[in-house]
Design an enzyme around this catalytic site. Structure first.
Site, PDB file in Angstrom:
ATOM      1  N   SER A   7       0.842  -1.204   0.000  1.00 26.60           N
ATOM      2  CA  SER A   7       0.000   0.000   0.000  1.00 26.60           C
ATOM      3  C   SER A   7       0.871   1.247   0.000  1.00 26.60           C
ATOM      4  O   SER A   7       1.565   1.542   0.981  1.00 26.60           O
ATOM      5  CB  SER A   7      -0.915   0.026   1.225  1.00 26.60           C
ATOM      6  OG  SER A   7      -1.504   1.312   1.333  1.00 26.60           O
ATOM      7  N   HIS A  32      -1.188  -1.431  -4.316  1.00 26.76           N
ATOM      8  CA  HIS A  32      -2.490  -1.085  -3.726  1.00 26.76           C
ATOM      9  C   HIS A  32      -2.575   0.435  -3.528  1.00 26.76           C
ATOM     10  O   HIS A  32      -1.738   1.030  -2.855  1.00 26.76           O
ATOM     11  CB  HIS A  32      -2.624  -1.810  -2.378  1.00 26.76           C
ATOM     12  CG  HIS A  32      -3.947  -1.635  -1.703  1.00 26.76           C
ATOM     13  ND1 HIS A  32      -5.058  -2.408  -1.997  1.00 26.76           N
ATOM     14  CD2 HIS A  32      -4.346  -0.786  -0.730  1.00 26.76           C
ATOM     15  CE1 HIS A  32      -6.072  -2.042  -1.224  1.00 26.76           C
ATOM     16  NE2 HIS A  32      -5.666  -1.050  -0.448  1.00 26.76           N
ATOM     17  N   ASP A  34      -4.824   3.534  -2.231  1.00 30.46           N
ATOM     18  CA  ASP A  34      -5.946   3.886  -1.354  1.00 30.46           C
ATOM     19  C   ASP A  34      -6.502   5.259  -1.718  1.00 30.46           C
ATOM     20  O   ASP A  34      -5.877   6.283  -1.458  1.00 30.46           O
ATOM     21  CB  ASP A  34      -5.479   3.887   0.102  1.00 30.46           C
ATOM     22  CG  ASP A  34      -5.288   2.482   0.624  1.00 30.46           C
ATOM     23  OD1 ASP A  34      -6.246   1.694   0.539  1.00 30.46           O
ATOM     24  OD2 ASP A  34      -4.192   2.166   1.102  1.00 30.46           O
ATOM     25  N   MET A  36      -9.127   8.089  -1.136  1.00 29.22           N
ATOM     26  CA  MET A  36     -10.011   8.576  -0.062  1.00 29.22           C
ATOM     27  C   MET A  36     -10.521   9.965  -0.403  1.00 29.22           C
ATOM     28  O   MET A  36      -9.777  10.796  -0.929  1.00 29.22           O
ATOM     29  CB  MET A  36      -9.244   8.638   1.260  1.00 29.22           C
ATOM     30  CG  MET A  36      -8.594   7.326   1.660  1.00 29.22           C
ATOM     31  SD  MET A  36      -7.912   7.402   3.326  1.00 29.22           S
ATOM     32  CE  MET A  36      -7.001   5.858   3.387  1.00 29.22           C
ATOM     33  N   HIS A  65      -8.410   0.878  -4.347  1.00 28.12           N
ATOM     34  CA  HIS A  65      -9.390   0.676  -3.286  1.00 28.12           C
ATOM     35  C   HIS A  65     -10.113   2.007  -3.090  1.00 28.12           C
ATOM     36  O   HIS A  65      -9.536   2.942  -2.529  1.00 28.12           O
ATOM     37  CB  HIS A  65      -8.626   0.224  -2.026  1.00 28.12           C
ATOM     38  CG  HIS A  65      -9.459   0.130  -0.791  1.00 28.12           C
ATOM     39  ND1 HIS A  65      -8.905   0.024   0.474  1.00 28.12           N
ATOM     40  CD2 HIS A  65     -10.813   0.125  -0.608  1.00 28.12           C
ATOM     41  CE1 HIS A  65      -9.868  -0.037   1.365  1.00 28.12           C
ATOM     42  NE2 HIS A  65     -11.037   0.032   0.741  1.00 28.12           N
ATOM     43  N   MET A  67     -12.332   4.379  -1.406  1.00 29.01           N
ATOM     44  CA  MET A  67     -13.048   4.733  -0.169  1.00 29.01           C
ATOM     45  C   MET A  67     -13.712   6.075  -0.421  1.00 29.01           C
ATOM     46  O   MET A  67     -13.356   7.102   0.154  1.00 29.01           O
ATOM     47  CB  MET A  67     -12.052   4.793   1.009  1.00 29.01           C
ATOM     48  CG  MET A  67     -11.598   3.399   1.446  1.00 29.01           C
ATOM     49  SD  MET A  67     -10.054   3.439   2.390  1.00 29.01           S
ATOM     50  CE  MET A  67      -8.873   3.406   1.055  1.00 29.01           C
ATOM     51  N   MET A 136     -11.947  -5.570   5.282  1.00 35.98           N
ATOM     52  CA  MET A 136     -11.192  -4.564   6.046  1.00 35.98           C
ATOM     53  C   MET A 136     -10.958  -5.096   7.457  1.00 35.98           C
ATOM     54  O   MET A 136     -11.896  -5.502   8.144  1.00 35.98           O
ATOM     55  CB  MET A 136     -11.963  -3.243   6.124  1.00 35.98           C
ATOM     56  CG  MET A 136     -11.984  -2.425   4.843  1.00 35.98           C
ATOM     57  SD  MET A 136     -10.357  -2.105   4.118  1.00 35.98           S
ATOM     58  CE  MET A 136      -9.557  -1.127   5.407  1.00 35.98           C
ATOM     59  N   ASP A 174      -6.995  -6.138   4.489  1.00 35.10           N
ATOM     60  CA  ASP A 174      -6.371  -4.811   4.478  1.00 35.10           C
ATOM     61  C   ASP A 174      -6.519  -4.131   5.834  1.00 35.10           C
ATOM     62  O   ASP A 174      -7.631  -3.912   6.305  1.00 35.10           O
ATOM     63  CB  ASP A 174      -7.082  -3.987   3.386  1.00 35.10           C
ATOM     64  CG  ASP A 174      -6.511  -2.595   3.192  1.00 35.10           C
ATOM     65  OD1 ASP A 174      -5.508  -2.239   3.837  1.00 35.10           O
ATOM     66  OD2 ASP A 174      -7.093  -1.861   2.359  1.00 35.10           O
TER      67      ASP A 174
HETATM   68  C1  DX5 Z   1      -6.724   1.959   5.293  1.00 40.84           C
HETATM   69  C2  DX5 Z   1      -6.253   1.527   3.940  1.00 40.84           C
HETATM   70  C3  DX5 Z   1      -5.131   0.579   3.968  1.00 40.84           C
HETATM   71  C4  DX5 Z   1      -3.866   1.094   4.618  1.00 40.84           C
HETATM   72  C5  DX5 Z   1      -3.271  -0.052   5.381  1.00 40.84           C
HETATM   73  O1  DX5 Z   1      -7.904   2.671   5.163  1.00 40.84           O
HETATM   74  O2  DX5 Z   1      -7.309   0.929   3.194  1.00 40.84           O
HETATM   75  O3  DX5 Z   1      -4.839   0.056   2.671  1.00 40.84           O
HETATM   76  O4  DX5 Z   1      -2.913   1.575   3.703  1.00 40.84           O
HETATM   77  O5  DX5 Z   1      -2.235   0.432   6.122  1.00 40.84           O
HETATM   78  P1  DX5 Z   1      -1.464  -0.452   7.198  1.00 40.84           P
HETATM   79  O6  DX5 Z   1      -0.873  -1.607   6.482  1.00 40.84           O
HETATM   80  O7  DX5 Z   1      -0.447   0.505   7.700  1.00 40.84           O
HETATM   81  O8  DX5 Z   1      -2.471  -0.845   8.240  1.00 40.84           O
HETATM   82 ZN    ZN Z   2      -6.723  -0.148   1.222  1.00 38.26          ZN
END
Ligand code: DX5
Ligand code: ZN
Length: 224
Positions: A7, A32, A34, A36, A65, A67, A136, A174
């Site tokens: 990630s 990956h 993320d 947001m 991903h 969000m 999650m 994740d």
């Molecule tokens: C959180 C993300 C994850 C995040 C995980 O909302 O979806 O992908 O990057 O981070 P770690 O591995 O640090 O928990």
């Molecule tokens: Zn993620």
């Protein structure tokens, strides 16, 4: 086969191409991303322009991903930017079947994501449409949070649901996945392992990824 989906949320954004290269040198095979929006989750990260920027620096599939609220509106832009996989949060999809079809129609692999408090039953009707289901194991929004142990049972139940239905979607996990939690999620049935803060660390990224995969492959009974 278990894979590390590194990630980039935990990477040094000023040197993203170098960070990606290090994670892959350590064995990471999925990038990956993320996304947001500051609405669905209390944080803002990156969108299609960043996906477009990293597309030429890696051959690994870009696993976006989302969000975000109203993902349908942005699916074409992620396809255009070069995303290979797009997963949407079931909690924001009023017409989940339609959204997953839209992802597939844009030539991408569709995934669905469940927050820790969302019952697995909410995705049962679309399991035959997805390439992967993402469980999650923290509440989404931030890296570096603590793994929620209840996630283990959820992964194991999802695997049973998959086997019972004779399907072959992949199980992604994740949040809070690190050297001490990865074995139990692999034993429960996860095979796409997202990790950010356990991988990216100045001077240690390659070794972190290698160690992480060593533990994961041993738990999966794979010889590396
Ligand atoms: C959180 C993300 C994850 C995040 C995980 O909302 O979806 O992908 O990057 O981070 P770690 O591995 O640090 O928990
Ligand atoms: Zn993620």
């Amino acid at each position: 086969m278990v894979e590390l989906a590194y990630s980039i949320l935990a990477a040094d954004f000023a040197h993203l191409a170098d960070e990606i290269a290090l994670a892959e040198q350590g064995g990471g095979t999925i990038c990956h991303v993320d996304v947001m929006d500051g609405h669905f989750v209390p944080n803002i990260t990156f969108g299609p322009p960043v996906v477009k920027a990293i597309r030429p620096v890696t051959k690994a599939p870009l696993d976006c991903h989302l969000m975000i609220e109203d993902p349908d509106k942005f699916i074409p832009a992620f396809a255009e930017a070069g995303a290979d996989m797009v997963s949407v949060q079931v909690e924001v999809c009023r017409h989940l079947n339609r959204t997953l079809q839209l992802i597939a129609d844009h030539g991408m692999k569709a995934g669905v994501v469940l927050n820790p408090a969302t019952p697995l039953e909410h995705v049962i009707e679309v399991l035959d449409m997805v390439h992967h289901v993402l469980i999650m194991s923290v509440n989404p929004g931030f890296g570096g949070q603590k793994f929620l142990p209840r996630s283990i049972d959820r992964i194991a139940t999802l695997r049973e649901m998959r086997d019972t239905a004779g399907l072959s979607f992949r199980i992604e996990v994740d949040g809070g996945i690190a050297h001490d939690t990865v074995a139990s999620v692999v034993e429960a049935g996860a095979d796409m392992l997202v990790a950010g803060s356990a991988i990216f660390q100045p001077g240690k990224t390659v070794a972190n990824a290698q160690d992480f995969l060593r533990v994961a492959r041993a738990a999966a009974g794979e010889t590396s």
